[in-house]
Scaffold this motif. Structure first.
Motif, PDB file in Angstrom:
ATOM      1  N   LYS A 315      57.422  48.076   7.959  1.00  0.00           N
ATOM      2  CA  LYS A 315      58.307  47.190   8.744  1.00  0.00           C
ATOM      3  C   LYS A 315      59.018  46.193   7.835  1.00  0.00           C
ATOM      4  CE  LYS A 315      55.791  47.567  13.049  1.00  0.00           C
ATOM      5  NZ  LYS A 315      54.485  47.181  13.544  1.00  0.00           N
ATOM      6  N   ILE A 316      58.618  46.123   6.572  1.00  0.00           N
ATOM      7  CA  ILE A 316      59.267  45.199   5.636  1.00  0.00           C
ATOM      8  C   ILE A 316      60.541  45.874   5.108  1.00  0.00           C
ATOM      9  CG2 ILE A 316      59.015  43.905   3.461  1.00  0.00           C
ATOM     10  CD1 ILE A 316      55.970  43.932   3.937  1.00  0.00           C
ATOM     11  N   PRO A 317      61.718  45.256   5.342  1.00  0.00           N
ATOM     12  CA  PRO A 317      62.948  45.897   4.878  1.00  0.00           C
ATOM     13  C   PRO A 317      62.907  46.168   3.372  1.00  0.00           C
ATOM     14  CG  PRO A 317      63.432  44.005   6.297  1.00  0.00           C
ATOM     15  CD  PRO A 317      61.956  43.982   6.042  1.00  0.00           C
ATOM     16  N   GLY A 318      63.233  47.404   2.993  1.00  0.00           N
ATOM     17  CA  GLY A 318      63.282  47.749   1.569  1.00  0.00           C
ATOM     18  C   GLY A 318      62.023  48.443   1.061  1.00  0.00           C
ATOM     19  N   LEU A 319      60.971  48.500   1.870  1.00  0.00           N
ATOM     20  CA  LEU A 319      59.748  49.205   1.438  1.00  0.00           C
ATOM     21  C   LEU A 319      59.537  50.443   2.314  1.00  0.00           C
ATOM     22  CD1 LEU A 319      57.062  46.410   0.849  1.00  0.00           C
ATOM     23  CD2 LEU A 319      58.779  47.296  -0.741  1.00  0.00           C
ATOM     24  N   LYS A 320      59.139  51.516   1.676  1.00  0.00           N
ATOM     25  CA  LYS A 320      58.887  52.738   2.452  1.00  0.00           C
ATOM     26  C   LYS A 320      57.669  53.469   1.887  1.00  0.00           C
ATOM     27  CE  LYS A 320      61.224  56.859   4.025  1.00  0.00           C
ATOM     28  NZ  LYS A 320      62.143  57.816   3.430  1.00  0.00           N
ATOM     29  N   ILE A 321      56.686  53.654   2.739  1.00  0.00           N
ATOM     30  CA  ILE A 321      55.481  54.386   2.320  1.00  0.00           C
ATOM     31  C   ILE A 321      55.379  55.638   3.175  1.00  0.00           C
ATOM     32  CG2 ILE A 321      52.939  54.303   2.246  1.00  0.00           C
ATOM     33  CD1 ILE A 321      54.363  51.046   2.101  1.00  0.00           C
ATOM     34  N   THR A 322      55.221  56.778   2.503  1.00  0.00           N
ATOM     35  CA  THR A 322      55.114  58.043   3.243  1.00  0.00           C
ATOM     36  C   THR A 322      53.926  58.837   2.727  1.00  0.00           C
ATOM     37  OG1 THR A 322      57.302  58.272   2.175  1.00  0.00           O
ATOM     38  CG2 THR A 322      57.037  59.304   4.309  1.00  0.00           C
ATOM     39  N   ALA A 323      53.219  59.439   3.682  1.00  0.00           N
ATOM     40  CA  ALA A 323      52.125  60.334   3.294  1.00  0.00           C
ATOM     41  C   ALA A 323      52.740  61.583   2.669  1.00  0.00           C
ATOM     42  CB  ALA A 323      51.312  60.708   4.523  1.00  0.00           C
ATOM     43  N   LEU A 324      52.095  62.117   1.651  1.00  0.00           N
ATOM     44  CA  LEU A 324      52.611  63.338   1.027  1.00  0.00           C
ATOM     45  C   LEU A 324      52.263  64.533   1.914  1.00  0.00           C
ATOM     46  CD1 LEU A 324      51.627  62.790  -2.720  1.00  0.00           C
ATOM     47  CD2 LEU A 324      53.727  62.136  -1.535  1.00  0.00           C
ATOM     48  N   ASP A 325      53.123  65.524   1.885  1.00  0.00           N
ATOM     49  CA  ASP A 325      52.874  66.734   2.637  1.00  0.00           C
ATOM     50  C   ASP A 325      51.586  67.383   2.109  1.00  0.00           C
ATOM     51  OD1 ASP A 325      53.575  68.482   4.561  1.00  0.00           O
ATOM     52  OD2 ASP A 325      54.858  69.712   3.263  1.00  0.00           O
ATOM     53  N   GLY A 326      50.594  67.536   2.960  1.00  0.00           N
ATOM     54  CA  GLY A 326      49.322  68.126   2.518  1.00  0.00           C
ATOM     55  C   GLY A 326      48.570  67.246   1.544  1.00  0.00           C
ATOM     56  N   GLY A 327      48.849  65.954   1.581  1.00  0.00           N
ATOM     57  CA  GLY A 327      48.262  65.045   0.596  1.00  0.00           C
ATOM     58  C   GLY A 327      46.904  64.482   0.986  1.00  0.00           C
ATOM     59  N   THR A 328      46.316  63.768   0.056  1.00  0.00           N
ATOM     60  CA  THR A 328      45.053  63.069   0.331  1.00  0.00           C
ATOM     61  C   THR A 328      45.313  61.570   0.215  1.00  0.00           C
ATOM     62  OG1 THR A 328      44.402  63.491  -1.978  1.00  0.00           O
ATOM     63  CG2 THR A 328      43.491  64.946  -0.297  1.00  0.00           C
ATOM     64  N   ASN A 329      44.767  60.950  -0.834  1.00  0.00           N
ATOM     65  CA  ASN A 329      44.797  59.484  -0.891  1.00  0.00           C
ATOM     66  C   ASN A 329      45.999  58.908  -1.641  1.00  0.00           C
ATOM     67  OD1 ASN A 329      43.705  60.576  -3.279  1.00  0.00           O
ATOM     68  ND2 ASN A 329      42.632  58.687  -3.762  1.00  0.00           N
ATOM     69  N   ILE A 330      46.926  59.763  -2.064  1.00  0.00           N
ATOM     70  CA  ILE A 330      48.097  59.255  -2.786  1.00  0.00           C
ATOM     71  C   ILE A 330      49.319  59.309  -1.870  1.00  0.00           C
ATOM     72  CG2 ILE A 330      49.552  59.513  -4.845  1.00  0.00           C
ATOM     73  CD1 ILE A 330      47.146  60.744  -6.266  1.00  0.00           C
ATOM     74  N   TYR A 331      49.985  58.170  -1.739  1.00  0.00           N
ATOM     75  CA  TYR A 331      51.144  58.055  -0.848  1.00  0.00           C
ATOM     76  C   TYR A 331      52.387  57.720  -1.675  1.00  0.00           C
ATOM     77  CZ  TYR A 331      47.755  57.879   2.972  1.00  0.00           C
ATOM     78  OH  TYR A 331      46.748  58.190   3.849  1.00  0.00           O
ATOM     79  N   ALA A 332      53.528  58.275  -1.241  1.00  0.00           N
ATOM     80  CA  ALA A 332      54.791  57.939  -1.921  1.00  0.00           C
ATOM     81  C   ALA A 332      55.190  56.525  -1.521  1.00  0.00           C
ATOM     82  CB  ALA A 332      55.867  58.924  -1.510  1.00  0.00           C
ATOM     83  N   PHE A 333      55.651  55.758  -2.510  1.00  0.00           N
ATOM     84  CA  PHE A 333      56.033  54.358  -2.271  1.00  0.00           C
ATOM     85  C   PHE A 333      57.422  54.161  -2.865  1.00  0.00           C
ATOM     86  CE2 PHE A 333      55.090  49.719  -3.662  1.00  0.00           C
ATOM     87  CZ  PHE A 333      55.666  49.228  -2.492  1.00  0.00           C
ATOM     88  N   GLU A 334      58.375  53.829  -1.998  1.00  0.00           N
ATOM     89  CA  GLU A 334      59.749  53.611  -2.470  1.00  0.00           C
ATOM     90  C   GLU A 334      60.148  52.163  -2.249  1.00  0.00           C
ATOM     91  OE1 GLU A 334      62.670  56.704  -1.176  1.00  0.00           O
ATOM     92  OE2 GLU A 334      60.841  57.630  -0.416  1.00  0.00           O
ATOM     93  N   ILE A 335      60.733  51.586  -3.288  1.00  0.00           N
ATOM     94  CA  ILE A 335      61.173  50.189  -3.222  1.00  0.00           C
ATOM     95  C   ILE A 335      62.692  50.202  -3.391  1.00  0.00           C
ATOM     96  CG2 ILE A 335      60.907  47.895  -4.279  1.00  0.00           C
ATOM     97  CD1 ILE A 335      58.227  49.066  -5.510  1.00  0.00           C
ATOM     98  N   SER A 336      63.407  49.659  -2.420  1.00  0.00           N
ATOM     99  CA  SER A 336      64.873  49.743  -2.494  1.00  0.00           C
ATOM    100  C   SER A 336      65.409  48.839  -3.611  1.00  0.00           C
ATOM    101  CB  SER A 336      65.505  49.363  -1.147  1.00  0.00           C
ATOM    102  OG  SER A 336      65.700  47.970  -1.094  1.00  0.00           O
TER     103      SER A 336
END
Ligand SMILES: Cc1ncc(COP(=O)(O)O)c(C=O)c1O
Length: 390
Positions: A315-336
């Motif tokens: 919900k914080i503008p500019g941050l995006k966390i997504t679960a990886l397809d078929g992933g475990t404990n590592i999540y993609a983290f994008e910072i605008s």
């Protein structure tokens, strides 16, 4: 998403110089909280588990020993090592387990022994066995690793069958198939998993064709936590299973190999002739036993909290966390680009005791969930990110 190179990360973050992560759980009623020094432990969104520096390690062992004297082993026999082996055999549902000095040796000895005189061993291209064991299979054990699923997490049963059956037309002097090895989850694809349905099909094919199947389950407890498939079910499809003790159980090293008695009983001699027989292993075994206790519940709680936290962070503008397809404990983290990613990382660390992997020049990073997420309330972590993006 590119795989995070651990060495590169350590260099970029200077984490090699930082004091190690303090493994105190902030979960109410968790025994570990009372046992470890009560200074502010950082939440670390990297690594698979809590990390102990020497002082904390010694402290934890002293407290364990005060509760119940730790029993030493002699060359891996008896004491805490025997207790750990018993527990691992129970968890995996295998006849026996044996303590190994390293996962590399566990993988290599299991694969070599399962293969017998046959030389071909099918592995994932992205696996530790193929890429990160210094060509031990070829140079020490006389095996020829046959990589499948180039750059991918896993190969399918159909691809394995094709590779094996196609050998007759591709090679004139076809020598025997030794074994198949599967790593799950796969470190080099950011902890993505091999689907259990595919493992089941591969196992059925291997069993029907008398091909032994080995699991590099260094992080199988992570796969179990994220997939909901038990370690025992995973293990049931394989002839041998290796599990790491230091990735998430906080030990200074060590591994366990599980399988039938006929395989495991050969190991003490094989470990010795490869120079791996260590006089005392109880330091790692006692710590692993301690940290395994309640691990499954702590991971369940960690996943629930991670979901809450990531919902808040998204919900914080500019941050995006997504679960990886078929992933475990590592999540993609994008910072605008509108956020200073380096300042965010430094502020989180300095002001809030939250450590993240520095983002690359495109603002891409990962957040790895481990039990240190329990050291702070979700609301605290969300607020920390909110304040640090400003
Ligand atoms: C998937 C996997 N298998 C095997 C190993 C080898 O473990 P060890 O460092 O104990 O030799 C590792 C370690 O990084 C790993 O990630």
């Amino acid at each position: 998403m590119p795989s995070i190179d651990r060495r590169q990360f350590l260099q970029r973050s200077g984490a090699v110089l930082l004091p190690a992560i303090i493994p105190i759980t902030a979960m109410a009623g968790q025994s570990a909280a009372a046992e470890l020094p009560a200074d502010e432990p950082p939440v670390s969104f990297f690594y698979d588990g809590a990390d102990f520096n020497p002082a904390q390690y010694i402290d934890a062992l002293q407290k364990l020993n005060a509760k119940e004297p730790i029993k030493r082993d002699f060359y891996g026999q008896g004491g805490a090592v025997a207790a750990l082996e018993k527990k691992m055999a129970e968890i995996t549902g295998k006849e026996k387990a044996i303590y190994m000095p390293t996962g590399t040796l566990a993988n290599q000895l299991a694969i070599a022994e399962l293969s017998g005189a046959n030389t071909k061993v099918f592995v994932q291209d992205m696996s530790h066995v193929y890429r990160d064991e210094a060509d031990a299979a070829q140079s020490v054990f006389g095996k020829r690793l046959m990589p499948l699923a180039m750059g991918q997490t896993y190969f399918t049963a159909v691809e394995l069958k094709e590779a094996i059956e196609g050998l007759k037309s591709r090679e004139v002097f076809a020598s025997g198939i030794g074994a198949v090895s599967i790593e799950n989850p796969v470190r080099r694809t950011d902890g993505r998993m091999v689907p259990i349905a595919e493992i089941s099909k591969i196992s059925a094919y291997c069993r029907a064709n008398n091909i032994p199947l080995h699991l590099d389950g260094a992080r199988i407890f992570m796969a179990a936590a994220w997939s909901g498939v038990s370690v025992k079910e995973y293990a049931s499809y394989f002839d041998s299973v290796y599990i790491s003790l230091y990735k998430y159980f906080g030990t200074a090293g060590g591994a366990v190999l599980c399988g039938n008695s006929s395989l495991i009983d050969k190991m003490p001699h094989l470990i010795k002739i490869h120079g791996g027989t260590v006089f005392g292993n109880w330091v790692n075994a006692a710590m692993a036993l301690h940290r395994m206790d309640g691990f499954e519940n702590r991971m369940k709680e960690s996943i629930e909290r991670a979901n809450m936290i990531f919902e808040g962070l998204n919900k914080i503008p500019g941050l995006k966390i997504t679960a990886l397809d078929g992933g475990t404990n590592i999540y993609a983290f994008e910072i605008s680009g509108s956020i200073n990613a380096a300042a965010l990382q430094q502020k989180l660390n300095k002001d809030f005791g939250i450590r993240i992997v520095p983002a690359d020049k495109n603002g891409k990073s990962t957040l790895t969930v481990n039990e240190t997420i329990l050291y702070r309330e979700p609301a605290y972590i969300i607020k920390a990110f909110e304040s640090s993006v400003r």
